[in-house]
Design an enzyme around this catalytic site. Structure first.
Site, mmCIF file in Angstrom:
data_model
loop_
_atom_site.group_PDB
_atom_site.id
_atom_site.type_symbol
_atom_site.label_atom_id
_atom_site.label_comp_id
_atom_site.label_asym_id
_atom_site.label_seq_id
_atom_site.Cartn_x
_atom_site.Cartn_y
_atom_site.Cartn_z
ATOM 1 N N HIS A 61 0.547 -1.305 0.150
ATOM 2 C CA HIS A 61 -0.129 -0.142 0.103
ATOM 3 C C HIS A 61 0.915 1.269 -0.049
ATOM 4 O O HIS A 61 0.215 2.297 0.018
ATOM 5 C CB HIS A 61 -0.889 -0.075 1.055
ATOM 6 C CG HIS A 61 -0.202 0.309 2.297
ATOM 7 N ND1 HIS A 61 0.515 -0.529 3.174
ATOM 8 C CD2 HIS A 61 -0.156 1.534 3.123
ATOM 9 C CE1 HIS A 61 1.043 -0.019 4.302
ATOM 10 N NE2 HIS A 61 0.658 1.139 4.049
HETATM 11 C C1 UD1 Z 1 -1.643 6.079 5.560
HETATM 12 C C2 UD1 Z 1 -0.372 6.457 6.258
HETATM 13 C C3 UD1 Z 1 0.440 5.256 6.070
HETATM 14 C C4 UD1 Z 1 -0.198 4.219 6.886
HETATM 15 C C5 UD1 Z 1 -1.321 3.746 6.204
HETATM 16 C C6 UD1 Z 1 -1.711 2.702 6.938
HETATM 17 C C7 UD1 Z 1 -0.138 8.865 5.722
HETATM 18 C C8 UD1 Z 1 0.594 10.009 4.819
HETATM 19 N N1 UD1 Z 1 -0.110 7.633 5.146
HETATM 20 O O1 UD1 Z 1 -1.789 5.386 4.197
HETATM 21 O O2 UD1 Z 1 1.639 5.989 6.592
HETATM 22 O O3 UD1 Z 1 1.070 3.130 6.369
HETATM 23 O O4 UD1 Z 1 -2.312 4.911 6.236
HETATM 24 O O5 UD1 Z 1 -2.607 1.924 6.331
HETATM 25 O O6 UD1 Z 1 -0.586 9.330 6.711
HETATM 26 N N2 UD1 Z 1 -9.221 5.018 1.747
HETATM 27 C C9 UD1 Z 1 -10.512 4.633 1.881
HETATM 28 N N3 UD1 Z 1 -10.859 4.115 3.136
HETATM 29 C C10 UD1 Z 1 -10.419 4.520 4.301
HETATM 30 C C11 UD1 Z 1 -8.974 5.051 4.222
HETATM 31 C C12 UD1 Z 1 -8.309 5.283 2.816
HETATM 32 O O7 UD1 Z 1 -11.125 4.186 0.629
HETATM 33 O O8 UD1 Z 1 -10.844 4.286 5.283
HETATM 34 C C13 UD1 Z 1 -8.706 5.213 0.606
HETATM 35 C C14 UD1 Z 1 -8.928 6.763 -0.292
HETATM 36 O O9 UD1 Z 1 -9.118 6.580 -1.711
HETATM 37 C C15 UD1 Z 1 -7.691 7.708 0.220
HETATM 38 C C16 UD1 Z 1 -6.549 6.414 -0.081
HETATM 39 O O10 UD1 Z 1 -7.178 5.103 0.635
HETATM 40 O O11 UD1 Z 1 -7.621 8.591 -0.765
HETATM 41 C C17 UD1 Z 1 -5.368 6.974 0.950
HETATM 42 O O12 UD1 Z 1 -5.584 7.077 2.174
HETATM 43 P P1 UD1 Z 1 -4.680 8.059 3.334
HETATM 44 O O13 UD1 Z 1 -5.144 7.893 4.727
HETATM 45 O O14 UD1 Z 1 -4.317 9.353 2.786
HETATM 46 O O15 UD1 Z 1 -3.380 7.115 3.142
HETATM 47 P P2 UD1 Z 1 -3.088 5.639 3.134
HETATM 48 O O16 UD1 Z 1 -2.619 5.200 1.986
HETATM 49 O O17 UD1 Z 1 -4.157 4.966 3.950
HETATM 50 N N1 UDP Z 2 -3.581 -5.582 8.967
HETATM 51 C C1 UDP Z 2 -4.801 -6.211 9.331
HETATM 52 N N2 UDP Z 2 -5.687 -6.569 8.084
HETATM 53 C C2 UDP Z 2 -5.092 -6.414 6.889
HETATM 54 C C3 UDP Z 2 -3.691 -5.999 6.597
HETATM 55 C C4 UDP Z 2 -3.086 -5.374 7.846
HETATM 56 O O1 UDP Z 2 -5.406 -6.070 10.350
HETATM 57 O O2 UDP Z 2 -5.814 -6.864 5.990
HETATM 58 C C5 UDP Z 2 -2.869 -5.134 10.220
HETATM 59 C C6 UDP Z 2 -1.570 -5.859 10.467
HETATM 60 O O3 UDP Z 2 -1.715 -6.772 11.215
HETATM 61 C C7 UDP Z 2 -0.637 -4.814 11.134
HETATM 62 C C8 UDP Z 2 -1.319 -3.307 10.529
HETATM 63 O O4 UDP Z 2 -2.388 -3.828 9.934
HETATM 64 O O5 UDP Z 2 -0.737 -4.570 12.446
HETATM 65 C C9 UDP Z 2 -0.303 -2.621 9.579
HETATM 66 O O6 UDP Z 2 -1.040 -1.424 8.852
HETATM 67 P P1 UDP Z 2 -0.692 -1.153 7.382
HETATM 68 O O7 UDP Z 2 0.096 -2.018 6.671
HETATM 69 O O8 UDP Z 2 -1.798 -0.375 6.994
HETATM 70 O O9 UDP Z 2 0.196 0.311 7.908
HETATM 71 P P2 UDP Z 2 1.717 0.642 7.963
HETATM 72 O O10 UDP Z 2 2.279 -0.513 9.488
HETATM 73 O O11 UDP Z 2 2.462 0.357 6.808
HETATM 74 O O12 UDP Z 2 1.809 1.960 8.707
#
Ligand code: UD1
Ligand code: UDP
Length: 366
Positions: A211
């Site tokens: 992601h």
């Molecule tokens: C964010 C964090 C990242 C973290 C990740 C965990 C930042 C800059 N990034 O990335 O560090 O690893 O969360 O998963 O803070 N979206 C949905 N539903 C949601 C949330 C997001 O559909 O509940 C979609 C939207 O299209 C959105 C995109 O995901 O534009 C990105 O969401 P965003 O929260 O900006 O960043 P993440 O990629 O989720």
């Molecule tokens: N995770 C989860 N379900 C999923 C994928 C990830 O519960 O389908 C959990 C995973 O166990 C970990 C956390 O989400 O604790 C990691 O989150 P993510 O990869 O979104 O963010 P990052 O750690 O890179 O910030």
């Protein structure tokens, strides 16, 4: 041990990993009857990235939910900052806690620091040294405006010292993810039916998560990674289970990428199902920070689809390897890791981080 105190803690969170990694702190606050409230930015709002974790981890509802949702970096951080400030002014907590490196963390840190409220950063001192990664900026800025830096490892502490941060502010505590894993693994093994639901067997499948914006927001990178997964299937003929993050789902659709039928795309799953999938995987491929840690804790070999990592401890214990995104390199790294003896030590502490953090915080916060 109880920490008698009148101090009030504001716990700020907003995304899936923050809910999971803050959960041991929230549980410890409840158990110790420490005054606290949760401020949820709702940066993550989809059921499968948000509510499911409150339910599964039995967390109290957030007192405040800002409903910020998605946007550009400036939109997310800007809206959060304005709204968090209002709540901090109203609630006057003695201390604010943030965890990790998301936009929620940066906004929470800036709001607290500018109001002169003591700020504690859990998971301080992580660096990828890759400035194009949005999280790297968030980490650096948050560390440099924190009063308490809870470094998970000695390595993280040394990084902070080299950046000129006073050793008086830095505490090595381990990472709260160790507790989150230990608190929930037994339950996952008992409750989760994910293996039978997906018709897969123990140590007979690969688990994938991707992601990071630098991996999925450009067609070339994402296509190359998906080709790498195909190569793995052709070589091993084993199921590849891939719970897709909404960011990646959006990009696959936007780029009209064809997903090979060998890759089983599923919706993101809850923590119990995911833990079960991780613990029983033959190997994990990921670009997630938390998943690298969990693979290492669970002693499951990991290939990280990145050129760098802010979790070098996982490489040092040899539970993880960096492949970058080149499809052939990904396969090569899988071949290297797949039969790895699962005997490395968990470098992220013994599972008492939340206790240490709360004790240090309450002892030192005036
Ligand atoms: C964010 C964090 C990242 C973290 C990740 C965990 C930042 C800059 N990034 O990335 O560090 O690893 O969360 O998963 O803070 N979206 C949905 N539903 C949601 C949330 C997001 O559909 O509940 C979609 C939207 O299209 C959105 C995109 O995901 O534009 C990105 O969401 P965003 O929260 O900006 O960043 P993440 O990629 O989720
Ligand atoms: N995770 C989860 N379900 C999923 C994928 C990830 O519960 O389908 C959990 C995973 O166990 C970990 C956390 O989400 O604790 C990691 O989150 P993510 O990869 O979104 O963010 P990052 O750690 O890179 O910030």
């Amino acid at each position: 041990m109880k920490f008698y105190t009148n101090k009030k803690i504001c716990i700020i969170l907003g995304t899936r990993p923050e809910i999971i990694k803050m959960s041991p702190i929230i549980k410890a606050c409840k158990k110790q009857k420490i005054k606290f409230f949760i401020l949820h930015t709702n940066q993550h709002y989809s059921e499968s990235l948000d509510k499911i974790f409150f339910k599964e981890l039995r967390l109290p509802q957030a007192k405040y939910n800002l409903k910020i949702g998605s946007g550009s970096h400036a939109e997310e951080v800007g809206r959060m900052l304005i709204n968090i400030e209002k709540i901090l002014v109203k609630e006057t907590p003695n201390i604010v806690l943030v965890e990790g490196d998301t936009n929620t963390v940066l906004a929470g840190a800036l709001a607290a620091a500018k109001l002169n409220i003591k700020l504690g950063h859990i998971e301080a001192g992580l660096r990828s040294y890759f400035r194009k990664m949005p999280e790297e900026i968030n980490r650096i800025l948050t560390d440099h405006c924190s009063d308490f830096l809870f470094a998970p490892t000695k390595n993280a502490k040394n990084i902070l010292l080299k950046e000129g941060i006073s050793s008086k502010k830095i505490f090595i505590t381990g990472n709260t993810i160790v507790e989150a894993v230990h608190q929930n693994l037994k339950l996952a093994n008992k409750k989760s039916k994910i293996l039978s639901r997906l018709k897969i067997q123990k140590e007979n499948y690969f688990l994938v998560t991707i992601h990071r914006s630098e991996n999925v927001d450009k067609i070339e990178g994402l296509k190359e990674i998906l080709e790498g997964l195909d190569l793995i299937y052709m070589r091993f003929n084993l199921p590849i289970i891939y719970p897709v993050h909404p960011r990646t789902k959006k990009m696959i659709k936007k780029f009209k990428l064809r997903i090979s039928k060998n890759i089983k795309l599923i919706e993101p799953v809850g923590f119990l199902d995911f833990l079960k999938l991780e613990a029983n995987a033959k190997l994990i491929l990921t670009d997630s920070g938390g998943v690298q840690e969990e693979a290492c804790i669970l002693q499951v070999p990991c290939v990280t689809l990145r050129e760098n990592t802010e979790r070098p401890e996982t490489l040092e214990v040899k539970g993880n390897i960096l492949s970058g995104c080149d499809s052939r390199k990904i396969l090569k790294c899988v071949l290297k890791m797949i039969n790895k003896k699962r005997n490395w030590k968990n470098p992220f502490g013994s599972g008492d981080a939340s206790k240490k953090i709360l004790k240090l915080f309450l002892k030192n916060a005036k």
